[in-house]
Design a protein around this motif. Structure first.
Motif, PDB file in Angstrom:
ATOM      1  N   VAL A  13       0.822  -1.217   0.000  1.00 50.57           N
ATOM      2  CA  VAL A  13       0.000   0.000   0.000  1.00 50.57           C
ATOM      3  C   VAL A  13       0.856   1.268   0.000  1.00 50.57           C
ATOM      4  N   GLY A  14       1.762   1.390   0.998  1.00 49.38           N
ATOM      5  CA  GLY A  14       2.581   2.603   1.105  1.00 49.38           C
ATOM      6  C   GLY A  14       3.477   2.778  -0.108  1.00 49.38           C
ATOM      7  N   GLU A  36      10.533  -4.842  -4.932  1.00 44.38           N
ATOM      8  CA  GLU A  36       9.431  -5.645  -4.351  1.00 44.38           C
ATOM      9  C   GLU A  36       9.640  -7.103  -4.776  1.00 44.38           C
ATOM     10  N   ILE A  79      14.869  -8.085  -1.106  1.00 42.34           N
ATOM     11  CA  ILE A  79      15.867  -7.231  -0.431  1.00 42.34           C
ATOM     12  C   ILE A  79      16.541  -8.048   0.663  1.00 42.34           C
ATOM     13  N   ASP A 286       3.144  -0.034   8.072  1.00 37.33           N
ATOM     14  CA  ASP A 286       3.143  -1.022   9.160  1.00 37.33           C
ATOM     15  C   ASP A 286       4.507  -1.225   9.809  1.00 37.33           C
ATOM     16  N   ALA A 307      -2.287   0.314   9.712  1.00 35.26           N
ATOM     17  CA  ALA A 307      -3.447   0.267   8.807  1.00 35.26           C
ATOM     18  C   ALA A 307      -3.082   0.913   7.478  1.00 35.26           C
ATOM     19  N   GLY A 308      -3.722   0.403   6.427  1.00 33.75           N
ATOM     20  CA  GLY A 308      -3.451   0.908   5.090  1.00 33.75           C
ATOM     21  C   GLY A 308      -3.732   2.398   4.967  1.00 33.75           C
ATOM     22  N   VAL A 309      -4.744   2.858   5.693  1.00 41.20           N
ATOM     23  CA  VAL A 309      -5.122   4.267   5.585  1.00 41.20           C
ATOM     24  C   VAL A 309      -3.970   5.175   6.042  1.00 41.20           C
ATOM     25  N   LYS A 378     -16.492   1.235   0.754  1.00 37.21           N
ATOM     26  CA  LYS A 378     -15.334   0.333   0.797  1.00 37.21           C
ATOM     27  C   LYS A 378     -15.206  -0.440  -0.522  1.00 37.21           C
TER      28      LYS A 378
HETATM   29  C1  FAD Z   1      -7.569  -8.964   6.464  1.00 38.07           C
HETATM   30  C2  FAD Z   1      -7.047  -7.555   6.436  1.00 38.07           C
HETATM   31  C3  FAD Z   1      -7.918  -6.503   6.284  1.00 38.07           C
HETATM   32  C4  FAD Z   1      -7.441  -5.198   6.261  1.00 38.07           C
HETATM   33  N1  FAD Z   1      -8.330  -4.172   6.116  1.00 38.07           N
HETATM   34  C5  FAD Z   1      -7.899  -2.911   6.146  1.00 38.07           C
HETATM   35  C6  FAD Z   1      -8.820  -1.821   6.035  1.00 38.07           C
HETATM   36  O1  FAD Z   1     -10.024  -2.006   5.858  1.00 38.07           O
HETATM   37  N2  FAD Z   1      -8.331  -0.553   6.136  1.00 38.07           N
HETATM   38  C7  FAD Z   1      -6.996  -0.311   6.340  1.00 38.07           C
HETATM   39  O2  FAD Z   1      -6.620   0.861   6.435  1.00 38.07           O
HETATM   40  N3  FAD Z   1      -6.101  -1.328   6.435  1.00 38.07           N
HETATM   41  C8  FAD Z   1      -6.511  -2.600   6.340  1.00 38.07           C
HETATM   42  N4  FAD Z   1      -5.608  -3.634   6.450  1.00 38.07           N
HETATM   43  C9  FAD Z   1      -4.190  -3.342   6.749  1.00 38.07           C
HETATM   44  C10 FAD Z   1      -3.406  -2.944   5.496  1.00 38.07           C
HETATM   45  O3  FAD Z   1      -3.478  -3.967   4.532  1.00 38.07           O
HETATM   46  C11 FAD Z   1      -1.943  -2.725   5.885  1.00 38.07           C
HETATM   47  O4  FAD Z   1      -1.898  -1.877   7.000  1.00 38.07           O
HETATM   48  C12 FAD Z   1      -1.192  -2.085   4.727  1.00 38.07           C
HETATM   49  O5  FAD Z   1      -1.080  -3.010   3.677  1.00 38.07           O
HETATM   50  C13 FAD Z   1       0.186  -1.604   5.161  1.00 38.07           C
HETATM   51  O6  FAD Z   1       0.877  -1.073   4.049  1.00 38.07           O
HETATM   52  P1  FAD Z   1       2.469  -1.164   3.994  1.00 38.07           P
HETATM   53  O7  FAD Z   1       2.868  -0.518   2.722  1.00 38.07           O
HETATM   54  O8  FAD Z   1       3.059  -0.682   5.251  1.00 38.07           O
HETATM   55  O9  FAD Z   1       2.788  -2.729   3.939  1.00 38.07           O
HETATM   56  P2  FAD Z   1       2.299  -3.814   2.890  1.00 38.07           P
HETATM   57  O10 FAD Z   1       1.118  -3.356   2.136  1.00 38.07           O
HETATM   58  O11 FAD Z   1       2.199  -5.090   3.635  1.00 38.07           O
HETATM   59  O12 FAD Z   1       3.517  -3.898   1.861  1.00 38.07           O
HETATM   60  C14 FAD Z   1       4.780  -4.404   2.217  1.00 38.07           C
HETATM   61  C15 FAD Z   1       5.436  -4.940   0.941  1.00 38.07           C
HETATM   62  O13 FAD Z   1       6.826  -5.223   1.193  1.00 38.07           O
HETATM   63  C16 FAD Z   1       7.178  -6.397   0.499  1.00 38.07           C
HETATM   64  N5  FAD Z   1       8.361  -6.978   1.134  1.00 38.07           N
HETATM   65  C17 FAD Z   1       8.504  -7.355   2.427  1.00 38.07           C
HETATM   66  N6  FAD Z   1       9.764  -7.823   2.640  1.00 38.07           N
HETATM   67  C18 FAD Z   1      10.418  -7.742   1.457  1.00 38.07           C
HETATM   68  C19 FAD Z   1      11.748  -8.049   1.038  1.00 38.07           C
HETATM   69  N7  FAD Z   1      12.661  -8.562   1.861  1.00 38.07           N
HETATM   70  N8  FAD Z   1      12.084  -7.834  -0.269  1.00 38.07           N
HETATM   71  C20 FAD Z   1      11.172  -7.307  -1.137  1.00 38.07           C
HETATM   72  N9  FAD Z   1       9.916  -6.990  -0.808  1.00 38.07           N
HETATM   73  C21 FAD Z   1       9.534  -7.203   0.475  1.00 38.07           C
HETATM   74  C22 FAD Z   1       5.945  -7.278   0.636  1.00 38.07           C
HETATM   75  O14 FAD Z   1       5.925  -8.279  -0.371  1.00 38.07           O
HETATM   76  C23 FAD Z   1       4.807  -6.260   0.481  1.00 38.07           C
HETATM   77  O15 FAD Z   1       4.377  -6.145  -0.846  1.00 38.07           O
HETATM   78  C24 FAD Z   1      -6.052  -4.959   6.421  1.00 38.07           C
HETATM   79  C25 FAD Z   1      -5.162  -6.022   6.547  1.00 38.07           C
HETATM   80  C26 FAD Z   1      -5.645  -7.312   6.559  1.00 38.07           C
HETATM   81  C27 FAD Z   1      -4.669  -8.466   6.696  1.00 38.07           C
END
Ligand code: FAD
Length: 413
Positions: A13-14, A36, A79, A286, A307-309, A378
């Motif tokens: 997401v981020g 990624e 990575i 996260d 959270a994704g938001v 949503k």
């Molecule tokens: C069931 C469920 C429901 C959800 N519902 C909601 C909701 O309604 N609203 C909301 O705000 N949030 C929701 N979330 C939470 C949301 O999905 C996360 O908070 C969000 O995805 C965080 O974004 P991020 O970019 O920090 O991490 P992520 O989206 O998890 O992205 C991290 C990325 O890093 C990559 N990565 C990790 N390690 C490595 C490595 N060593 N080398 C290369 N790539 C790597 C992963 O493959 C991944 O693609 C939900 C989560 C779940 C599980």
């Protein structure tokens, strides 16, 4: 001006939001690289619908390349090392230097209770887990469904509660409700404690009205897969027919080894700018640890939920800061801590919680009355998120305009 290179770690997401926003903001001569490990992207919020057969796996998955501006060079590599001092990232294939770094590597799930479906143990926090749980829910003949939050913190503070309500509804629609109990155990004192007692009590009431048992302040200690029993720190073992575990979360190993994490195990950042202890090295989403006002346990400071938001709005902030720095301008942009959540309660109804998580003396979050409009909001967001980048750009502005006038929130979210 000398050309600069921004490297984004993670295409979740981020990572997606910051890559696309930087592609709009940065003059062409500057380079944007994303690293990624997965070429496919699935939308985590939809795992809940996958679990109850309202989505197929194909409907919630797409190629990551489709979602990211063509200008961004994506390296599909794992990575292996982050060296913030020498400004170098190592993957299994390459060494990449950076001028600016954004770490958006998310949270990793503990594997202890994953892949144990043969013992009736499930999860809906992974794509595969939600798909397998769907199969077993369809074939479930009745019994005790136990949902356990195994430890804190976990991503999306509403998700376990939404999951419990959607499972209860799904089984009710299968006409099994006289033959089924659904119970949720958590170490938390209330649902979503970070959002304050008002919201927690509202969610608890909705769960109880659906006949779901809520057992707070229970810390899971062990699972006996053969006897289908779980134990908590206090009390007698509980028998289950189907166990749904919210697995423990931790930062990815490569982040832990980087020396960027603190005693919490996550990356501490400046709460306004998301910068780490290293200049021009940012972390969002996260993987971060941000202390916010208030406490829900005497010895534990409150943390911004994962959270994704938040990953989304932090990506906006950091892209503005980096683009300003590169262009030699001063940036006034800060992350304000506002967040929202559409909380699914079943029967196509959802609640809408919105508030200021940086609010003092504690976060100020309110739940609006349940309605179909939040559920459809949503669904609309899901469709927009998974649409190819060209299409997204065109509909984004109109969606934001409608959303901000209906919800009365800033159009930037
Ligand atoms: C069931 C469920 C429901 C959800 N519902 C909601 C909701 O309604 N609203 C909301 O705000 N949030 C929701 N979330 C939470 C949301 O999905 C996360 O908070 C969000 O995805 C965080 O974004 P991020 O970019 O920090 O991490 P992520 O989206 O998890 O992205 C991290 C990325 O890093 C990559 N990565 C990790 N390690 C490595 C490595 N060593 N080398 C290369 N790539 C790597 C992963 O493959 C991944 O693609 C939900 C989560 C779940 C599980």
């Amino acid at each position: 001006m000398h050309k600069q290179k921004v490297v984004i770690l993670g295409g979740g997401v981020g990572g997606i939001v910051i890559a696309n926003h930087l592609a709009r903001l940065l003059p062409r001569e500057n380079e944007i690289v994303m690293i990624e490990k997965n070429d496919k992207h699935s939308f985590a919020a939809s795992y809940l619908w996958l679990m109850i057969n309202k989505r197929t796996p194909q409907q919630i998955t797409t190629q990551l390349r489709e979602l990211v501006d063509k200008r961004v060079n994506i390296l599909f590599e794992e990575i292996k090392q982050i060296d913030a001092e020498s400004k170098t990232i190592s993957t299994e294939k390459s060494k990449i230097n950076f001028d600016y770094l954004v770490i958006a590597l998310g949270a990793e799930l503990d594997k202890t209770h994953l892949d144990k479906q043969q013992y009736g143990v499930h999860n809906f926090f992974t794509y595969e887990g939600a798909a397998k749980l769907n199969d077993d829910l369809q074939n479930f003949k009745g019994g005790n469904v136990t949902i356990v939050i195994s430890s804190l913190p976990y991503k999306c503070p509403g998700a376990p509660y939404e999951g419990a309500m959607l499972i209860a509804d799904f089984l009710k629609n299968k006409k099994l409700h006289n033959n089924v109990t659904v119970n949720l155990y958590t170490p938390e004192p209330l649902p979503l404690p970070v959002a304050g007692p008002e919201l927690g009590n509202s969610v608890k009431e909705v769960m109880l009205s659906k006949g779901i048992g809520f057992y707070p302040q229970n810390q899971l200690t062990s699972v006996d897969y053969n006897k289908k029993k779980i134990e908590f720190t206090f009390g007698n073992p509980i028998a289950y027919d189907m166990l749904v575990v919210i697995p423990s979360h931790k930062a990815p190993d490569v982040v832990i080894k980087s020396g960027l994490v603190d005693e919490s195990g996550w990356i501490p950042v400046n709460k306004d700018t998301l910068e780490t202890k290293h200049n021009n090295v940012f972390a969002i989403g996260d993987v971060t640890s941000i202390t916010i006002p208030g406490r829900w346990q005497p010895d534990k400071p409150m943390k911004l939920p994962k959270a994704g938001v938040f990953a989304h709005s932090q990506a906006f902030t950091v892209s503005e800061i980096i683009a300003s720095k590169i262009q030699g301008k001063e940036s006034k942009e800060i992350f304000c801590g506002d967040g929202f959540c559409m909380l699914e309660v079943g029967e196509d109804l959802a609640g809408f919680a919105y508030g200021d998580f940086y609010g003092s003396p504690h976060p100020d979050v309110k739940l609006k009355r349940l309605g179909k409009i939040w559920h459809w909001g949503k669904v609309l967001f899901e469709k927009w998120w998974l649409a190819p980048i060209g299409f997204r750009k065109n509909i984004l502005q109109s969606l934001l305009k409608i959303g901000s006038s209906v919800l009365k929130i800033p159009a930037k979210l």
